[in-house]
Design a protein around this motif. Structure first.
Motif, mmCIF file in Angstrom:
data_model
loop_
_atom_site.group_PDB
_atom_site.id
_atom_site.type_symbol
_atom_site.label_atom_id
_atom_site.label_comp_id
_atom_site.label_asym_id
_atom_site.label_seq_id
_atom_site.Cartn_x
_atom_site.Cartn_y
_atom_site.Cartn_z
ATOM 1 N N ALA A 323 28.153 55.013 50.141
ATOM 2 C CA ALA A 323 27.893 56.216 49.349
ATOM 3 C C ALA A 323 26.394 56.441 49.172
ATOM 4 C CB ALA A 323 28.567 56.097 47.981
ATOM 5 N N GLU A 324 25.628 55.350 49.141
ATOM 6 C CA GLU A 324 24.179 55.460 48.964
ATOM 7 C C GLU A 324 23.469 54.553 49.961
ATOM 8 O OE1 GLU A 324 23.377 54.353 44.986
ATOM 9 O OE2 GLU A 324 24.275 56.156 44.095
ATOM 10 N N ALA A 325 22.322 55.023 50.438
ATOM 11 C CA ALA A 325 21.545 54.228 51.385
ATOM 12 C C ALA A 325 21.075 52.923 50.755
ATOM 13 C CB ALA A 325 20.348 55.030 51.890
ATOM 14 N N SER A 326 20.821 52.944 49.450
ATOM 15 C CA SER A 326 20.323 51.735 48.783
ATOM 16 C C SER A 326 21.346 50.598 48.867
ATOM 17 C CB SER A 326 19.994 52.033 47.321
ATOM 18 O OG SER A 326 21.137 52.514 46.630
ATOM 19 N N SER A 327 22.638 50.921 48.805
ATOM 20 C CA SER A 327 23.682 49.889 48.918
ATOM 21 C C SER A 327 23.679 49.283 50.310
ATOM 22 C CB SER A 327 25.048 50.489 48.599
ATOM 23 O OG SER A 327 25.091 50.978 47.285
ATOM 24 N N PHE A 328 23.506 50.132 51.324
ATOM 25 C CA PHE A 328 23.441 49.644 52.702
ATOM 26 C C PHE A 328 22.207 48.775 52.909
ATOM 27 C CE2 PHE A 328 21.530 50.621 56.954
ATOM 28 C CZ PHE A 328 22.307 49.736 57.677
ATOM 29 N N ILE A 329 21.068 49.203 52.378
ATOM 30 C CA ILE A 329 19.830 48.433 52.544
ATOM 31 C C ILE A 329 19.981 47.051 51.919
ATOM 32 C CG2 ILE A 329 17.394 48.307 51.870
ATOM 33 C CD1 ILE A 329 17.366 51.401 52.041
ATOM 34 N N HIS A 330 20.577 47.006 50.737
ATOM 35 C CA HIS A 330 20.802 45.715 50.066
ATOM 36 C C HIS A 330 21.718 44.824 50.902
ATOM 37 C CE1 HIS A 330 21.414 42.855 46.800
ATOM 38 N NE2 HIS A 330 22.714 42.922 47.044
ATOM 39 N N ALA A 331 22.808 45.393 51.441
ATOM 40 C CA ALA A 331 23.749 44.615 52.250
ATOM 41 C C ALA A 331 23.085 44.129 53.534
ATOM 42 C CB ALA A 331 24.976 45.459 52.579
ATOM 43 N N PHE A 332 22.322 44.987 54.191
ATOM 44 C CA PHE A 332 21.684 44.616 55.462
ATOM 45 C C PHE A 332 20.672 43.492 55.247
ATOM 46 C CE2 PHE A 332 18.942 44.962 59.144
ATOM 47 C CZ PHE A 332 19.837 45.244 60.169
ATOM 48 N N LYS A 333 19.955 43.562 54.130
ATOM 49 C CA LYS A 333 18.987 42.503 53.847
ATOM 50 C C LYS A 333 19.701 41.182 53.587
ATOM 51 C CE LYS A 333 14.705 41.681 51.326
ATOM 52 N NZ LYS A 333 13.739 42.214 50.331
ATOM 53 N N ARG A 334 20.863 41.247 52.956
ATOM 54 C CA ARG A 334 21.652 40.029 52.731
ATOM 55 C C ARG A 334 22.137 39.454 54.051
ATOM 56 N NH1 ARG A 334 27.125 39.847 51.993
ATOM 57 N NH2 ARG A 334 27.196 42.073 51.496
ATOM 58 N N TRP A 335 22.516 40.316 55.007
ATOM 59 C CA TRP A 335 23.014 39.844 56.303
ATOM 60 C C TRP A 335 21.915 39.236 57.163
ATOM 61 C CZ3 TRP A 335 25.321 45.340 57.324
ATOM 62 C CH2 TRP A 335 26.454 45.524 56.510
ATOM 63 N N THR A 336 20.750 39.877 57.184
ATOM 64 C CA THR A 336 19.727 39.542 58.182
ATOM 65 C C THR A 336 18.429 38.994 57.613
ATOM 66 O OG1 THR A 336 18.747 41.752 58.170
ATOM 67 C CG2 THR A 336 20.631 41.404 59.644
ATOM 68 N N GLY A 337 18.238 39.138 56.289
ATOM 69 C CA GLY A 337 16.987 38.692 55.701
ATOM 70 C C GLY A 337 15.864 39.697 55.821
ATOM 71 N N MET A 338 16.154 40.895 56.313
ATOM 72 C CA MET A 338 15.138 41.950 56.431
ATOM 73 C C MET A 338 15.772 43.306 56.157
ATOM 74 S SD MET A 338 14.621 42.293 60.572
ATOM 75 C CE MET A 338 14.397 40.540 60.786
ATOM 76 N N THR A 339 14.940 44.300 55.902
ATOM 77 C CA THR A 339 15.454 45.639 55.650
ATOM 78 C C THR A 339 15.846 46.303 56.968
ATOM 79 O OG1 THR A 339 13.292 46.699 55.854
ATOM 80 C CG2 THR A 339 13.932 45.878 53.661
ATOM 81 N N PRO A 340 16.690 47.334 56.929
ATOM 82 C CA PRO A 340 17.025 48.058 58.166
ATOM 83 C C PRO A 340 15.801 48.633 58.860
ATOM 84 C CG PRO A 340 18.539 48.653 56.406
ATOM 85 C CD PRO A 340 17.463 47.831 55.777
ATOM 86 N N ALA A 341 14.846 49.135 58.082
ATOM 87 C CA ALA A 341 13.642 49.712 58.684
ATOM 88 C C ALA A 341 12.841 48.656 59.431
ATOM 89 C CB ALA A 341 12.784 50.369 57.604
ATOM 90 N N ALA A 342 12.728 47.461 58.829
ATOM 91 C CA ALA A 342 11.997 46.375 59.499
ATOM 92 C C ALA A 342 12.718 45.938 60.760
ATOM 93 C CB ALA A 342 11.837 45.196 58.539
#
Length: 355
Positions: A323-342
């Motif tokens: 629903a929000e990009a912030s939720s995805f960014i938080h999840a992606f950082k948990r998966w990979t240790g970095m932000t989607p942009a990085a």
């Protein structure tokens, strides 16, 4: 060249025991990384994770072991020397009944045939193929489906482990030649320590060559009755694991068709014609869980979309059902240790690392 036998699996994504994870946790501690830090980084203590990774009989999803590999490489130092040192920690006894069957086989040829037939009782990520030619035996490691960020690390870990186990079975084993696809490192001493020779680099494939006379040499601990007992136990074990892992793959396929959108366990269970309770139990038996599979599919799809560079982070989040990009960014950082942009900056265009 003719292939000795086709490997039982052609992809690394099969359930496995916890012995390899436990070995890597000990290895990391030897390199100054506390096991609790590694467990946390790999998500082993998450509610959707494999739970007690120290339980020897509990099967876990291969992605849990992959997460530990990534955590080891990130925290202990992603180097060829580290990968080779880790691979040499795998002894024939690490593999339990699978290793006991190999060491009890009559000859090296029999041990190789057994290992290929029951490959999904191993911990390999690179799929081995044994080729027979006029002038030797070639062991070829296929890493085409291994995630690019850890492909070189896992090629070296798996190759060093295979070489170590073969020498456990038959101390006379020596490599005649070793060719690796990746570029040469600054120093080759760790390769000499692991394999007893200097490899060639930049080759067309990962290939180790051995003397064909090794195939027919009797193994020192061969025992016909023991190997027959081991085969029966391995048959039962792989039948159980293959049955359980099939449902995990079906769930992944459903989630991929939905584009990573979480339809909910109840809806996926309905589509698969099983009760939610049965689905939850059988996924747990396979060493995974519904939330874990949702995260795995979302991560894979997110990485693919970010790799193209054609979609913004907001677009990727929307397509995955956030629903929000912030939720995805938080999840992606948990998966990979970095932000989607990085991640997008690092991997666009994405290439295998040439360390």
């Amino acid at each position: 060249m003719a292939e000795l036998a086709a490997p039982a699996v052609h992809d690394w994504d099969f359930p496995r025991g916890t012995a390899s994870i436990r070995l890597m946790l000990r290895f990391a501690e030897d390199h100054g990384v506390p096991a609790r830090e590694l467990r946390s980084a790999a998500g082993l203590d998450d509610p959707g994770g494999p739970g007690r990774a120290d339980a020897p009989d509990r099967p876990v999803d291969a992605r849990h072991e992959l997460a530990v590999v990534r955590a080891v490489a990130a925290r202990a130092g992603d180097s060829d020397e580290l990968a080779l040192d880790l691979g040499r920690r795998y002894r024939v006894t690490t593999f339990g009944i699978f290793g006991f069957a190999c060491i009890s086989s009559p000859t090296m040829r029999d041990a190789m045939l057994f290992a290929l037939r029951y490959l999904d009782l191993s911990f390999t990520f690179c799929i081995p193929h044994v080729e027979l030619g006029e002038h030797g035996i070639s062991l070829v490691l296929d890493d085409t489906r291994v995630p690019a960020d850890v492909a070189r690390f896992l090629v070296l870990r798996d190759l060093a482990a295979i070489h170590t186990v073969m020498r456990d079975l038959l101390p006379q084993v020596r490599l005649q030649r070793l060719a690796l696809r990746h570029p040469a490192p600054p120093s080759v001493q760790s390769y000499v320590d692991a394999f007893g020779l200097v490899p060639s680099f930049g080759a067309a494939s990962h290939r180790a060559e051995l003397d064909p006379a090794l195939l027919t040499l009797p193994l020192p601990q061969a025992n016909e009755q023991t190997v027959a007992l081991c085969v029966a136990q391995c048959d039962a074990l792989v039948a159980h694991r293959r049955e359980r892992s099939g449902l995990s793959q079906l769930v992944r396929e459903r989630l991929v068709r939905l584009g990573g959108v979480d339809a909910g366990l109840d809806e996926v269970a309905r589509q698969l014609a099983v009760s939610p309770r049965t689905l939850r139990r059988r996924l747990a038996d396979a060493g995974t869980g519904y939330r874990q599979l949702v995260d795995e599919v979302r991560r894979a799809l997110a990485e693919e979309m970010l790799d193209t560079g054609a979609l913004s982070v907001e677009d990727v989040a929307l397509r995955l059902g956030y629903a929000e990009a912030s939720s995805f960014i938080h999840a992606f950082k948990r998966w990979t240790g970095m932000t989607p942009a990085a991640f997008a900056r690092r991997s666009s265009p994405r290439a295998r690392p040439g360390r």
